[in-house]
Write a protein that holds these residues in place. Structure first.
Motif, short mmCIF file in Angstrom:
data_model
loop_
_atom_site.label_atom_id
_atom_site.label_comp_id
_atom_site.label_asym_id
_atom_site.label_seq_id
_atom_site.Cartn_x
_atom_site.Cartn_y
_atom_site.Cartn_z
N LEU A 120 0.84 -1.20 0.00
CA LEU A 120 0.00 0.00 0.00
C LEU A 120 0.87 1.25 0.00
O LEU A 120 1.98 1.26 0.54
N ASP A 121 0.37 2.32 -0.59
CA ASP A 121 1.13 3.57 -0.65
C ASP A 121 1.50 4.08 0.74
O ASP A 121 2.62 4.55 0.96
N GLU A 122 0.56 3.99 1.68
CA GLU A 122 0.86 4.50 3.02
C GLU A 122 1.94 3.68 3.72
O GLU A 122 2.71 4.21 4.53
N ARG A 123 2.03 2.39 3.41
CA ARG A 123 3.10 1.58 3.98
C ARG A 123 4.44 1.96 3.39
O ARG A 123 5.47 1.96 4.06
N ALA A 124 4.44 2.27 2.09
CA ALA A 124 5.68 2.64 1.41
C ALA A 124 6.25 3.96 1.94
O ALA A 124 7.40 4.30 1.63
N GLN A 125 5.49 4.69 2.73
CA GLN A 125 5.98 5.92 3.33
C GLN A 125 6.79 5.67 4.60
O GLN A 125 7.51 6.55 5.07
N VAL A 126 6.69 4.45 5.15
CA VAL A 126 7.38 4.16 6.42
C VAL A 126 8.33 2.97 6.34
O VAL A 126 9.25 2.85 7.15
N VAL A 127 8.14 2.08 5.36
CA VAL A 127 9.06 0.96 5.18
C VAL A 127 9.34 0.80 3.69
O VAL A 127 8.56 1.24 2.85
N ALA A 128 10.48 0.19 3.39
CA ALA A 128 10.80 -0.09 1.99
C ALA A 128 10.23 -1.45 1.61
O ALA A 128 10.26 -2.38 2.42
N MET A 129 9.70 -1.55 0.41
CA MET A 129 9.11 -2.81 -0.05
C MET A 129 9.73 -3.25 -1.37
O MET A 129 10.04 -2.42 -2.22
N THR A 130 9.90 -4.53 -1.49
CA THR A 130 10.52 -5.10 -2.67
C THR A 130 9.56 -5.16 -3.85
O THR A 130 8.37 -4.86 -3.72
N GLY B 226 9.09 -6.75 3.16
CA GLY B 226 9.28 -5.44 3.76
C GLY B 226 10.63 -5.36 4.45
O GLY B 226 11.06 -6.32 5.09
N VAL B 227 11.31 -4.22 4.31
CA VAL B 227 12.59 -4.00 4.98
C VAL B 227 12.61 -2.59 5.54
O VAL B 227 11.83 -1.72 5.13
N LYS B 228 13.52 -2.36 6.47
CA LYS B 228 13.65 -1.04 7.07
C LYS B 228 14.15 -0.05 6.05
O LYS B 228 14.98 -0.36 5.20
N MET B 229 13.66 1.18 6.13
CA MET B 229 14.08 2.24 5.21
C MET B 229 15.58 2.48 5.31
O MET B 229 16.17 2.38 6.39
N GLY B 230 16.20 2.83 4.18
CA GLY B 230 17.56 3.34 4.21
C GLY B 230 18.67 2.39 3.83
O GLY B 230 19.82 2.78 3.79
N ASP B 231 18.33 1.12 3.57
CA ASP B 231 19.37 0.14 3.23
C ASP B 231 19.16 -0.31 1.79
O ASP B 231 18.59 -1.37 1.52
N GLN B 232 19.64 0.49 0.84
CA GLN B 232 19.40 0.22 -0.57
C GLN B 232 20.12 -1.04 -1.04
O GLN B 232 19.63 -1.76 -1.92
#
Length: 271
Positions: free
Chosen positions: A114-124, A229-235
């Protein structure tokens, strides 16, 4: 003098730019720690958040072992990394907090992107696709989505069905549970009039409940894609997971898992 000053400014800018680069190639105010990928490769262990009571995605069987559609993905991921997998049980509501607090390296638990989830976590990239359906007792007089008004409808807290009930069916009485198994039991015992769940979970409910239940003959709600789902910031970690899923989804192992748990081949949409 001016030439020397321009040279000095350029040198300072270069140092500042270098300082702003993290070990994963991202920019930021401070250097970040090593990527989870590096840590997993060094420790030979990957910690995965999964469901323990949400068939067919993930359940803990009578032997205390995890099994299910998502569990297959976790094992395949660990194998690709030459690591062992440590499972941590999660729920719909606890998935994102587990990532944000670093309790798991990755969530593989039917996480709809969901778009709102993509604002807080990174998704594959997606590893599955689904929609949401409504299940009722076989003798129920509920036949359409409009009939849900004034009825008690079960869903799991923090799930897509919970959001659908709030946004699309405000006249229904949403009964939210922590686990899918609790929602199913509520329907079975007559505590709720209906249950809304994903197509995969509904397929499992129909297998387990047989003629005692039926699915409303209506188009699936909120067709969607499902991601890790993964934590934001680890590309670096996100890149690896995307590459893994791309290769896995075209493999025989993926097709076997899809057929075993969902009764179909891997959809072309996610290949």
């Amino acid at each position: 003098m001016r030439k020397a000053m321009r040279t000095a400014i350029a040198a300072v800018a270069a140092v500042a730019l270098a300082a702003g680069c993290t070990s994963s190639g991202q920019t930021g105010g401070a250097a970040a720690g090593p990527s989870i990928l590096t840590e997993v490769l060094e420790s030979k262990k990957v910690v995965v958040g999964v469901f323990a009571d949400a068939p067919p995605y993930g359940v803990m069987n009578s032997s205390g072992q995890y099994e299910g559609f998502d569990i297959d993905k976790a094992h395949a991921l660990a194998d690709s990394l030459g690591a062992q997998v440590d499972f941590v049980s999660t729920t719909n509501a606890s998935r994102i907090p587990m990532l944000e607090t670093g309790k798991v390296d990755v969530i593989i638990a039917a996480l709809t992107n969901l778009d709102e989830r993509a604002q807080v976590v990174a998704m594959t990239r997606p590893y599955a696709s689904e929609g949401q359906l409504v299940v009722v007792p076989a003798a129920s007089d509920i036949n359409t989505y409009d009939d849900l008004a004034g009825r008690n409808v079960a869903a799991t807290r923090g799930s897509v069905p919970a959001s659908i009930l709030e946004m699309r069916f405000p006249q229904a009485n949403a009964s939210l549970f922590e686990a899918v198994a609790d929602s199913i039991q509520a329907l079975r015992s007559g505590k709720v009039d209906a249950l809304m769940e994903s197509t995969a979970v509904v397929a499992d409910i129909r297998d387990s409940e047989g003629d005692a239940v039926r699915v409303l003959e209506a188009p699936a709600l909120a067709p969607s894609l499902v991601s890790f789902g993964v934590k934001m910031g680890d590309q670096v970690w996100l890149n690896y997971l995307n590459n893994f899923i791309m290769n896995y989804n075209i493999s025989d192992a993926a097709n076997e898992s899809y057929n075993r748990w969902l009764g179909m081949d891997v959809p072309e949409l996610i290949k």
